[in-house]
Motif scaffolding. Structure first.
Motif, PDB file in Angstrom:
ATOM      1  N   LYS A  68      -4.757  -2.724  12.753  1.00 20.17           N
ATOM      2  CA  LYS A  68      -5.001  -3.963  12.021  1.00 20.17           C
ATOM      3  C   LYS A  68      -4.980  -3.730  10.508  1.00 20.17           C
ATOM      4  CE  LYS A  68      -7.511  -6.601  15.511  1.00 20.17           C
ATOM      5  NZ  LYS A  68      -8.741  -7.374  15.798  1.00 20.17           N
ATOM      6  N   ALA A  69      -4.360  -2.630  10.090  1.00 25.94           N
ATOM      7  CA  ALA A  69      -4.242  -2.266   8.670  1.00 25.94           C
ATOM      8  C   ALA A  69      -5.601  -2.028   8.030  1.00 25.94           C
ATOM      9  CB  ALA A  69      -3.450  -3.321   7.899  1.00 25.94           C
ATOM     10  N   GLY A  71      -5.999   0.162  -3.430  1.00 27.81           N
ATOM     11  CA  GLY A  71      -4.794   0.981  -3.386  1.00 27.81           C
ATOM     12  C   GLY A  71      -4.977   2.292  -4.119  1.00 27.81           C
ATOM     13  N   THR A  72      -5.698   2.239  -5.238  1.00 30.16           N
ATOM     14  CA  THR A  72      -5.986   3.461  -6.003  1.00 30.16           C
ATOM     15  C   THR A  72      -6.828   4.426  -5.176  1.00 30.16           C
ATOM     16  OG1 THR A  72      -5.900   2.241  -8.085  1.00 30.16           O
ATOM     17  CG2 THR A  72      -7.006   4.374  -8.127  1.00 30.16           C
ATOM     18  N   LEU A  73      -7.789   3.881  -4.415  1.00 29.08           N
ATOM     19  CA  LEU A  73      -8.600   4.735  -3.538  1.00 29.08           C
ATOM     20  C   LEU A  73      -7.727   5.426  -2.495  1.00 29.08           C
ATOM     21  CD1 LEU A  73     -11.804   2.608  -2.799  1.00 29.08           C
ATOM     22  CD2 LEU A  73     -11.649   4.692  -4.174  1.00 29.08           C
ATOM     23  N   LYS A  87       3.241  -6.013   4.719  1.00 29.87           N
ATOM     24  CA  LYS A  87       4.195  -4.914   4.895  1.00 29.87           C
ATOM     25  C   LYS A  87       4.847  -4.540   3.567  1.00 29.87           C
ATOM     26  CE  LYS A  87       5.577  -5.329   9.748  1.00 29.87           C
ATOM     27  NZ  LYS A  87       6.730  -5.484  10.662  1.00 29.87           N
ATOM     28  N   SER A  88       5.210  -5.540   2.783  1.00 33.06           N
ATOM     29  CA  SER A  88       5.821  -5.286   1.480  1.00 33.06           C
ATOM     30  C   SER A  88       4.856  -4.516   0.581  1.00 33.06           C
ATOM     31  CB  SER A  88       6.215  -6.612   0.815  1.00 33.06           C
ATOM     32  OG  SER A  88       6.720  -6.394  -0.485  1.00 33.06           O
ATOM     33  N   TYR A  89       3.586  -4.931   0.583  1.00 34.70           N
ATOM     34  CA  TYR A  89       2.572  -4.255  -0.232  1.00 34.70           C
ATOM     35  C   TYR A  89       2.380  -2.801   0.210  1.00 34.70           C
ATOM     36  CZ  TYR A  89      -2.035  -2.695  -1.703  1.00 34.70           C
ATOM     37  OH  TYR A  89      -3.068  -1.934  -2.197  1.00 34.70           O
ATOM     38  N   LEU A  90       2.200  -2.588   1.511  1.00 30.03           N
ATOM     39  CA  LEU A  90       1.963  -1.230   2.013  1.00 30.03           C
ATOM     40  C   LEU A  90       3.181  -0.339   1.800  1.00 30.03           C
ATOM     41  CD1 LEU A  90      -0.004  -1.920   5.327  1.00 30.03           C
ATOM     42  CD2 LEU A  90      -0.889  -0.922   3.212  1.00 30.03           C
ATOM     43  N   ASN A  91       4.386  -0.891   1.946  1.00 30.81           N
ATOM     44  CA  ASN A  91       5.597  -0.105   1.678  1.00 30.81           C
ATOM     45  C   ASN A  91       5.629   0.371   0.241  1.00 30.81           C
ATOM     46  OD1 ASN A  91       7.811   0.420   3.696  1.00 30.81           O
ATOM     47  ND2 ASN A  91       7.379  -1.710   4.217  1.00 30.81           N
ATOM     48  N   LYS A  92       5.354  -0.539  -0.704  1.00 28.22           N
ATOM     49  CA  LYS A  92       5.365  -0.165  -2.124  1.00 28.22           C
ATOM     50  C   LYS A  92       4.251   0.827  -2.443  1.00 28.22           C
ATOM     51  CE  LYS A  92       5.376  -4.460  -3.628  1.00 28.22           C
ATOM     52  NZ  LYS A  92       5.333  -5.613  -4.557  1.00 28.22           N
ATOM     53  N   ILE A 102       0.915   0.717  11.396  1.00 26.82           N
ATOM     54  CA  ILE A 102      -0.360   0.321  10.786  1.00 26.82           C
ATOM     55  C   ILE A 102      -0.600  -1.183  10.913  1.00 26.82           C
ATOM     56  CG2 ILE A 102      -1.560   0.136   8.551  1.00 26.82           C
ATOM     57  CD1 ILE A 102      -0.261   2.818   7.774  1.00 26.82           C
ATOM     58  N   THR A 103       0.464  -1.968  10.958  1.00 22.57           N
ATOM     59  CA  THR A 103       0.334  -3.437  10.980  1.00 22.57           C
ATOM     60  C   THR A 103       0.667  -4.050  12.340  1.00 22.57           C
ATOM     61  OG1 THR A 103       2.628  -3.692  10.205  1.00 22.57           O
ATOM     62  CG2 THR A 103       0.901  -3.591   8.520  1.00 22.57           C
ATOM     63  N   SER A 104       0.767  -3.235  13.389  1.00 15.84           N
ATOM     64  CA  SER A 104       1.266  -3.726  14.677  1.00 15.84           C
ATOM     65  C   SER A 104       0.330  -4.711  15.369  1.00 15.84           C
ATOM     66  CB  SER A 104       1.575  -2.547  15.620  1.00 15.84           C
ATOM     67  OG  SER A 104       0.424  -1.734  15.803  1.00 15.84           O
TER      68      SER A 104
END
Length: 337
Positions: free
Chosen positions: A282-283, A264-266, A199-204, A186-188
């Motif tokens: 590009k996330a 994030g809730t969405l 990456k830390s945010y999306l992982n969590k 997703i972030t490549s």
């Protein structure tokens, strides 16, 4: 005379070294860890399934000091045995939702238990990278359910186990083993700027969302736009949700973190909808509730989600950069270009 066969005796032997290396007094008796693992594998209160994260530590106060902006509430104390662990879980588990987790502090003749949380900022570093660091003066072990009948044990001394309480083979991959690969996909095409924070945010976010999901499909477009195979049947957002931009703005204090929380809730809601969620590299979240012409039943063993994943996988390297599937019972598959 009938003979009882249980996982218990095997588990006691298998976790011996883990418990010994933890240097936590409460785990000198392996039965205490086994009890916690078995309880968490299918934990319920009042018929509601719960999956709290439990941290056993040698020093709750020192642990709290490592989490600036965090909070901690002591809820009780008990004996350092199976009975005490059951009591701690019963009192704390209903409260350990969202960012809240359970702590059990090993005090020798007794345990203290309660709930705690870290910094509420969505782009803060992960709790594990702080609490389970080998550099800490205190010792810690995390025990948590990854999927029904699968529990992970992780420790500050570096040991990590995935414990399956079902019929799966010993070489079976853990349920969320592909999460990091999905986030990388997703972030490549995201610039370096705040890439690690993103990456830390999306992982969590995805870790929590996928544990609550009843199965999902996620596709990553090879281009910025929506690929044709997913454009005809789905909800395509008129304005994509740009998580990279949001993280950058929150990190630069140009916008409030509530903007990131709300998006994030969405995403969590979309993960509980039917169909496929679509990102680009590009996330940017492009759409959800998308459908494809699934592979024929005789070509793939499994249900509709499995067949749809087969179709997505066949397009990886072409219209898609990656495809991810999580089944209803929490196990996942991934294919990347």
């Amino acid at each position: 005379m009938p003979v009882n066969i249980t996982f218990r005796s095997k588990l006691i032997g298998d976790v011996h070294n883990f418990c010994k290396n933890s240097k936590l007094g409460i785990l000198n008796d392996q039965l205490n860890l086994v009890e916690l693992v078995v309880l968490l594998s299918r934990y319920q209160e009042e018929g509601v399934e719960l999956s709290p994260r439990v941290y056993i530590t040698s020093d709750a106060q020192a642990m709290a000091k490592m989490l600036p902006g965090g909070e901690q509430y002591k809820l009780g104390s008990s004996s350092p045995d199976q009975k005490g662990i059951k009591q701690a879980l019963k009192k704390c588990a209903p409260l350990a939702t969202g960012d809240w987790m359970i702590y059990i502090a090993d005090g020798g003749n007794a345990i203290e238990y309660g709930v705690f949380k870290g910094d509420s900022s969505p782009i803060s570093v992960s709790i594990d990278s702080i609490i389970l660091s080998k550099e800490n003066e205190f010792r810690a072990v995390r025990v948590s359910q990854l999927a029904k009948d699968c529990v992970e044990t992780n420790s500050s001394h570096g040991d990590r186990h995935y414990i399956f309480l079902n019929h799966r083979d010993e070489d079976s991959p853990p349920p969320l083993q592909f999460l990091e690969a999905l986030v990388d996909a997703i972030t490549s095409h995201v610039n370096e700027g705040h890439l690690e924070a993103l990456k830390s945010y999306l992982n969590k976010l995805l870790y929590d969302a996928l544990r609550q999901s009843h199965g999902c499909l996620i596709a990553v477009s090879a281009d910025e736009r929506v690929p044709e195979l997913l454009s005809k049947d789905g909800v395509i957002l008129e304005r994509p949700i740009n998580f990279s931009e949001l993280v950058s703005e929150v990190a630069g204090k140009r916008t409030d973190s509530s903007q990131l929380d709300s998006k994030g809730t969405l995403l969590k809601g979309m993960l509980n909808s039917d169909g496929i969620i679509l990102f680009n590299r590009k996330a940017e979240l492009l759409g959800f509730n998308c459908f494809v012409q699934a592979a024929k039943a005789e070509e793939v063993v499994g249900g509709a989600r499995k067949r749809a994943f087969a179709t997505l996988s066949a397009n990886v390297g072409g219209a898609l950069h990656a495809a991810f599937m999580q089944s209803q019972d929490g196990w996942s598959e991934f294919k990347g270009a």
